[in-house]
Design a protein around this motif. Structure first.
Motif, PDB file in Angstrom:
ATOM      1  N   ALA A 182      74.095  27.814 -32.490  1.00 16.77           N
ATOM      2  CA  ALA A 182      75.417  27.202 -32.358  1.00 16.77           C
ATOM      3  C   ALA A 182      76.014  26.695 -33.661  1.00 16.77           C
ATOM      4  CB  ALA A 182      75.351  26.052 -31.347  1.00 16.77           C
ATOM      5  N   GLY A 183      75.370  26.917 -34.772  1.00 14.54           N
ATOM      6  CA  GLY A 183      75.940  26.445 -36.030  1.00 14.54           C
ATOM      7  C   GLY A 183      74.962  26.661 -37.165  1.00 14.54           C
ATOM      8  N   ILE A 184      75.466  26.587 -38.399  1.00  8.18           N
ATOM      9  CA  ILE A 184      74.606  26.775 -39.564  1.00  8.18           C
ATOM     10  C   ILE A 184      74.863  25.684 -40.597  1.00  8.18           C
ATOM     11  CG2 ILE A 184      74.474  29.282 -39.270  1.00  8.18           C
ATOM     12  CD1 ILE A 184      76.453  29.473 -41.669  1.00  8.18           C
ATOM     13  N   LYS A 185      73.908  25.550 -41.507  1.00  9.19           N
ATOM     14  CA  LYS A 185      74.033  24.661 -42.658  1.00  9.19           C
ATOM     15  C   LYS A 185      73.199  25.252 -43.781  1.00  9.19           C
ATOM     16  CE  LYS A 185      70.218  21.715 -41.080  1.00  9.19           C
ATOM     17  NZ  LYS A 185      69.804  20.339 -40.696  1.00  9.19           N
ATOM     18  N   THR A 186      73.320  24.693 -44.969  1.00  7.33           N
ATOM     19  CA  THR A 186      72.514  25.197 -46.081  1.00  7.33           C
ATOM     20  C   THR A 186      71.079  24.679 -45.968  1.00  7.33           C
ATOM     21  OG1 THR A 186      73.248  23.348 -47.442  1.00  7.33           O
ATOM     22  CG2 THR A 186      74.419  25.438 -47.684  1.00  7.33           C
ATOM     23  N   PRO A 187      70.119  25.392 -46.538  1.00  6.36           N
ATOM     24  CA  PRO A 187      68.734  24.916 -46.532  1.00  6.36           C
ATOM     25  C   PRO A 187      68.599  23.569 -47.237  1.00  6.36           C
ATOM     26  CG  PRO A 187      68.828  27.226 -47.159  1.00  6.36           C
ATOM     27  CD  PRO A 187      70.235  26.723 -47.156  1.00  6.36           C
ATOM     28  N   LYS A 188      67.525  22.896 -46.954  1.00 15.87           N
ATOM     29  CA  LYS A 188      67.290  21.550 -47.484  1.00 15.87           C
ATOM     30  C   LYS A 188      67.319  21.510 -49.006  1.00 15.87           C
ATOM     31  CE  LYS A 188      64.068  17.658 -47.019  1.00 15.87           C
ATOM     32  NZ  LYS A 188      62.781  17.211 -46.423  1.00 15.87           N
ATOM     33  N   VAL A 189      66.823  22.555 -49.648  1.00 13.80           N
ATOM     34  CA  VAL A 189      66.757  22.548 -51.108  1.00 13.80           C
ATOM     35  C   VAL A 189      68.157  22.496 -51.718  1.00 13.80           C
ATOM     36  CG1 VAL A 189      66.710  25.084 -51.310  1.00 13.80           C
ATOM     37  CG2 VAL A 189      65.723  23.654 -53.121  1.00 13.80           C
ATOM     38  N   ILE A 190      69.131  23.122 -51.077  1.00  9.57           N
ATOM     39  CA  ILE A 190      70.515  23.064 -51.568  1.00  9.57           C
ATOM     40  C   ILE A 190      71.100  21.692 -51.276  1.00  9.57           C
ATOM     41  CG2 ILE A 190      72.825  24.038 -51.359  1.00  9.57           C
ATOM     42  CD1 ILE A 190      70.880  25.849 -52.781  1.00  9.57           C
ATOM     43  N   ALA A 191      70.809  21.163 -50.095  1.00  8.07           N
ATOM     44  CA  ALA A 191      71.311  19.827 -49.741  1.00  8.07           C
ATOM     45  C   ALA A 191      70.803  18.768 -50.714  1.00  8.07           C
ATOM     46  CB  ALA A 191      70.892  19.487 -48.310  1.00  8.07           C
ATOM     47  N   ASN A 192      69.600  18.993 -51.269  1.00  7.97           N
ATOM     48  CA  ASN A 192      68.994  18.003 -52.166  1.00  7.97           C
ATOM     49  C   ASN A 192      69.436  18.142 -53.622  1.00  7.97           C
ATOM     50  OD1 ASN A 192      67.592  16.881 -50.037  1.00  7.97           O
ATOM     51  ND2 ASN A 192      65.707  18.011 -50.432  1.00  7.97           N
ATOM     52  N   LEU A 193      70.153  19.214 -53.949  1.00  7.32           N
ATOM     53  CA  LEU A 193      70.606  19.386 -55.328  1.00  7.32           C
ATOM     54  C   LEU A 193      71.653  18.329 -55.671  1.00  7.32           C
ATOM     55  CD1 LEU A 193      71.012  23.269 -55.754  1.00  7.32           C
ATOM     56  CD2 LEU A 193      69.166  21.809 -56.602  1.00  7.32           C
ATOM     57  N   GLU A 194      71.461  17.673 -56.789  1.00  7.64           N
ATOM     58  CA  GLU A 194      72.392  16.615 -57.202  1.00  7.64           C
ATOM     59  C   GLU A 194      73.358  17.127 -58.271  1.00  7.64           C
ATOM     60  OE1 GLU A 194      70.035  13.330 -58.450  1.00  7.64           O
ATOM     61  OE2 GLU A 194      69.282  12.867 -56.440  1.00  7.64           O
ATOM     62  N   GLY A 195      74.559  16.542 -58.283  1.00  5.05           N
ATOM     63  CA  GLY A 195      75.541  16.867 -59.305  1.00  5.05           C
ATOM     64  C   GLY A 195      76.397  18.073 -59.000  1.00  5.05           C
ATOM     65  N   PHE A 196      76.305  18.619 -57.782  1.00  2.64           N
ATOM     66  CA  PHE A 196      77.097  19.781 -57.391  1.00  2.64           C
ATOM     67  C   PHE A 196      78.130  19.389 -56.343  1.00  2.64           C
ATOM     68  CE2 PHE A 196      73.338  21.718 -59.137  1.00  2.64           C
ATOM     69  CZ  PHE A 196      73.775  22.906 -59.702  1.00  2.64           C
ATOM     70  N   GLU A 197      79.310  19.992 -56.425  1.00  7.74           N
ATOM     71  CA  GLU A 197      80.328  19.816 -55.390  1.00  7.74           C
ATOM     72  C   GLU A 197      79.923  20.657 -54.177  1.00  7.74           C
ATOM     73  OE1 GLU A 197      83.133  17.966 -55.241  1.00  7.74           O
ATOM     74  OE2 GLU A 197      82.614  16.995 -57.135  1.00  7.74           O
ATOM     75  N   LYS A 198      79.966  20.038 -52.992  1.00  6.05           N
ATOM     76  CA  LYS A 198      79.566  20.734 -51.764  1.00  6.05           C
ATOM     77  C   LYS A 198      80.580  20.474 -50.668  1.00  6.05           C
ATOM     78  CE  LYS A 198      74.761  19.778 -52.997  1.00  6.05           C
ATOM     79  NZ  LYS A 198      73.554  19.010 -52.653  1.00  6.05           N
ATOM     80  N   ASP A 199      80.592  21.358 -49.655  1.00  2.00           N
ATOM     81  CA  ASP A 199      81.449  21.136 -48.500  1.00  2.00           C
ATOM     82  C   ASP A 199      80.654  20.434 -47.409  1.00  2.00           C
ATOM     83  OD1 ASP A 199      79.845  23.068 -47.324  1.00  2.00           O
ATOM     84  OD2 ASP A 199      81.413  24.587 -47.177  1.00  2.00           O
ATOM     85  N   ARG A 200      81.274  20.246 -46.237  1.00  4.34           N
ATOM     86  CA  ARG A 200      80.614  19.497 -45.158  1.00  4.34           C
ATOM     87  C   ARG A 200      79.391  20.216 -44.589  1.00  4.34           C
ATOM     88  NH1 ARG A 200      81.959  21.660 -40.313  1.00  4.34           N
ATOM     89  NH2 ARG A 200      83.729  23.104 -40.240  1.00  4.34           N
ATOM     90  N   MET A 201      79.291  21.537 -44.821  1.00  5.98           N
ATOM     91  CA  MET A 201      78.113  22.291 -44.386  1.00  5.98           C
ATOM     92  C   MET A 201      77.026  22.281 -45.450  1.00  5.98           C
ATOM     93  SD  MET A 201      80.126  25.533 -42.709  1.00  5.98           S
ATOM     94  CE  MET A 201      78.662  26.555 -42.663  1.00  5.98           C
ATOM     95  N   GLY A 202      77.313  21.649 -46.602  1.00  3.19           N
ATOM     96  CA  GLY A 202      76.345  21.597 -47.686  1.00  3.19           C
ATOM     97  C   GLY A 202      76.421  22.773 -48.637  1.00  3.19           C
ATOM     98  N   ARG A 203      77.401  23.667 -48.434  1.00  2.00           N
ATOM     99  CA  ARG A 203      77.509  24.841 -49.306  1.00  2.00           C
ATOM    100  C   ARG A 203      78.023  24.442 -50.688  1.00  2.00           C
ATOM    101  NH1 ARG A 203      81.005  28.984 -45.774  1.00  2.00           N
ATOM    102  NH2 ARG A 203      82.366  27.136 -45.743  1.00  2.00           N
ATOM    103  N   LEU A 204      77.531  25.125 -51.703  1.00  2.00           N
ATOM    104  CA  LEU A 204      77.940  24.851 -53.081  1.00  2.00           C
ATOM    105  C   LEU A 204      79.341  25.399 -53.320  1.00  2.00           C
ATOM    106  CD1 LEU A 204      74.611  25.884 -54.843  1.00  2.00           C
ATOM    107  CD2 LEU A 204      75.392  23.562 -54.388  1.00  2.00           C
ATOM    108  N   LYS A 205      80.210  24.572 -53.837  1.00  2.00           N
ATOM    109  CA  LYS A 205      81.563  25.030 -54.132  1.00  2.00           C
ATOM    110  C   LYS A 205      81.552  25.859 -55.410  1.00  2.00           C
ATOM    111  CE  LYS A 205      84.148  21.431 -51.718  1.00  2.00           C
ATOM    112  NZ  LYS A 205      85.239  20.422 -51.806  1.00  2.00           N
ATOM    113  N   VAL A 206      82.145  27.045 -55.310  1.00  2.00           N
ATOM    114  CA  VAL A 206      82.177  27.960 -56.446  1.00  2.00           C
ATOM    115  C   VAL A 206      83.613  28.383 -56.736  1.00  2.00           C
ATOM    116  CG1 VAL A 206      79.860  28.850 -56.004  1.00  2.00           C
ATOM    117  CG2 VAL A 206      81.831  30.013 -54.995  1.00  2.00           C
ATOM    118  N   TYR A 207      83.852  28.801 -57.972  1.00  2.00           N
ATOM    119  CA  TYR A 207      85.131  29.390 -58.348  1.00  2.00           C
ATOM    120  C   TYR A 207      85.167  30.846 -57.890  1.00  2.00           C
ATOM    121  CZ  TYR A 207      85.550  25.285 -61.392  1.00  2.00           C
ATOM    122  OH  TYR A 207      85.629  23.997 -61.882  1.00  2.00           O
TER     123      TYR A 207
END
Length: 428
Positions: free
Chosen positions: A272-297
């Motif tokens: 019923a839904g997805i999110k990023t793996p824990k290792v991405i959620a734990n990365l500091e200093g990155f812009e992320k969305d509400r699903m934890g995805r890394l914001k990219v250009y």
């Protein structure tokens, strides 16, 4: 070799493997860069096949790709390990060693340096902390999880057969996106195959499959016309389709909804839904969305670090400010992988980074052995055997990308013969 630009790709899913194959066959083969793939598993399975593995209608051993063997043929290096930490200052990543032997220590750490880091770690199921889901529901994020579900399903049949007791079986699939719809349809095929091969104490008519969706229709990412046609097909298969149902909690035998109703289910799958793996959620200093995805250009470089790229399900990519971010779809990851091959060539040569452009070629959803529904280019609706043939061709294109067309052709011929003579259901 030590002076070569080192490109490290973390994640050997569909996009990651396609990327390192093409980089290895170009930059790696010509010694213009060193290419390394990192994954915590030894083998690759195309993720859209997981619903067939879960239902037992596909044997995963016939479809897996060994990373070490593949790397040797395609001029890249494979490192077995789990991505744990990132040191941007020193441009290194730390991996925990995957334990594959009883006598190995899983405390050993591996440190890899990089010049360019590309994250392609995909996504995992998001249960939104719904009570009981972790304890009583299956997920389909990996081959291992799909096989666990298949074994649980098989053992319910074997138990009924060994005890010589006729019984009913209730299965609930929560989430009616592509994965949930495809699994529900595949389970119809599975229950018929179990009966055909002698496991007849659970009559196919006594296997009740319920597909649950919180939105007001299934396949919310596709057009209403396609969703309506798919719903009709599922109902013809005797699948109970429930829409507008929000799951409140789950226990061992029941799925409860917030409107006070419930359904019985001994086996439950959460899709019923997805999110990023824990290792991405734990990365500091990155812009992320509400699903934890890394914001990219649009270059697929992360907004925090131009030396770190992300693509596929773990990346939040907006190409036009008026549009939503690209969704977690296989064709997005595949197109981004092809784009990154050109981007890495430009990077090695010191040229300006290109901008990714996505061409939506449509979506296809499998509805068992010989049926599918979908839409092409956002306009053309397809269904039935034609749509199914196109659906299968997507896997053949993936195989051609990672193996080459000659090898993919031989695999197609092998699969054709194997499916003619092998059992239609995995009974072990």
């Amino acid at each position: 070799m030590s002076n070569l630009h080192h490109i490290v790709v973390v994640g050997g899913g569909a996009g990651g493997l396609e990327l390192v194959t093409q980089l290895g066959d170009t930059l790696g083969k010509s010694k213009k860069a060193k290419i390394t793939l990192v994954d915590q598993k030894l083998t690759h399975i195309w993720k859209p096949l997981l619903h067939e593995i879960a239902a037992g209608t596909m044997n995963p051993s016939d479809e897996e790709t060994n990373y070490y063997a593949h790397a040797a043929k395609h001029h890249y290096e494979f490192v077995l390990g789990r991505f744990e930490q990132l040191d941007r200052e020193h441009k290194t990543i730390e991996l925990s060693k995957t334990q594959i032997s009883k006598y190995e220590s899983n405390q050993e750490k591996i440190v890899l340096s990089y010049d360019t880091l590309i994250l392609a770690v995909g996504s995992v199921s998001n249960d939104f902390n719904t009570p009981g889901v972790k304890e009583f529901c299956h997920y389909l994020d990996s081959r291992q999880q799909a096989e666990i579900f298949q074994q649980d399903l098989l053992h319910l049949y074997l138990d009924a057969q060994n005890k010589n007791i006729d019984r009913e079986l209730h299965i609930a699939v929560i989430g009616a996106g592509a994965t949930g719809v495809e699994l529900s349809a595949e389970l119809v095929q599975a229950k018929q195959n179990f009966y055909k091969y002698g496991l007849n104490k659970i009559n196919p008519n006594n296997v009740k499959i319920t597909l649950v969706e919180g939105a007001d229709r299934i396949l919310p990412a596709l057009s209403e016309k396609i969703a309506e046609h798919a719903t009709q097909q599922l109902k013809r298969m005797k699948i109970d389709v429930l829409t507008g149902k929000r799951v409140e909690k789950v226990d061992a035998e029941t799925v409860y909804f917030n409107d006070g109703t419930s359904v019985e289910a001994q086996l439950k799958v959460w899709a019923a839904g997805i999110k990023t793996p824990k290792v991405i959620a734990n990365l500091e200093g990155f812009e992320k969305d509400r699903m934890g995805r890394l914001k990219v250009y649009a270059t697929l470089q992360t907004q925090a670090d131009p030396n770190i790229f992300a693509f596929g399900d773990c990346a939040h990519c907006i190409l036009d400010a008026r549009e939503a971010p690209l969704g977690p779809r296989a064709q997005v990851a595949s197109q981004q992988a092809a784009f990154l091959v050109d981007a890495m060539h430009a990077r090695i040569k010191g040229r300006q980074q290109p901008m990714f452009q996505f061409a939506d070629k449509g979506s296809l959803v499998s509805l068992s052995e010989n049926k599918a529904v979908g839409e092409l280019l956002g306009q053309v609706n397809v269904q039935g055997f034609v749509a199914k043939s196109m659906y299968v061709s997507l896997y053949r294109i993936h195989q051609a990308t990672i193996y080459g067309y000659a090898h993919a052709g031989l695999l197609t011929a092998k699969d054709f013969v194997t499916r003619k003579i092998a059992p239609k259901i995995k009974l072990h």
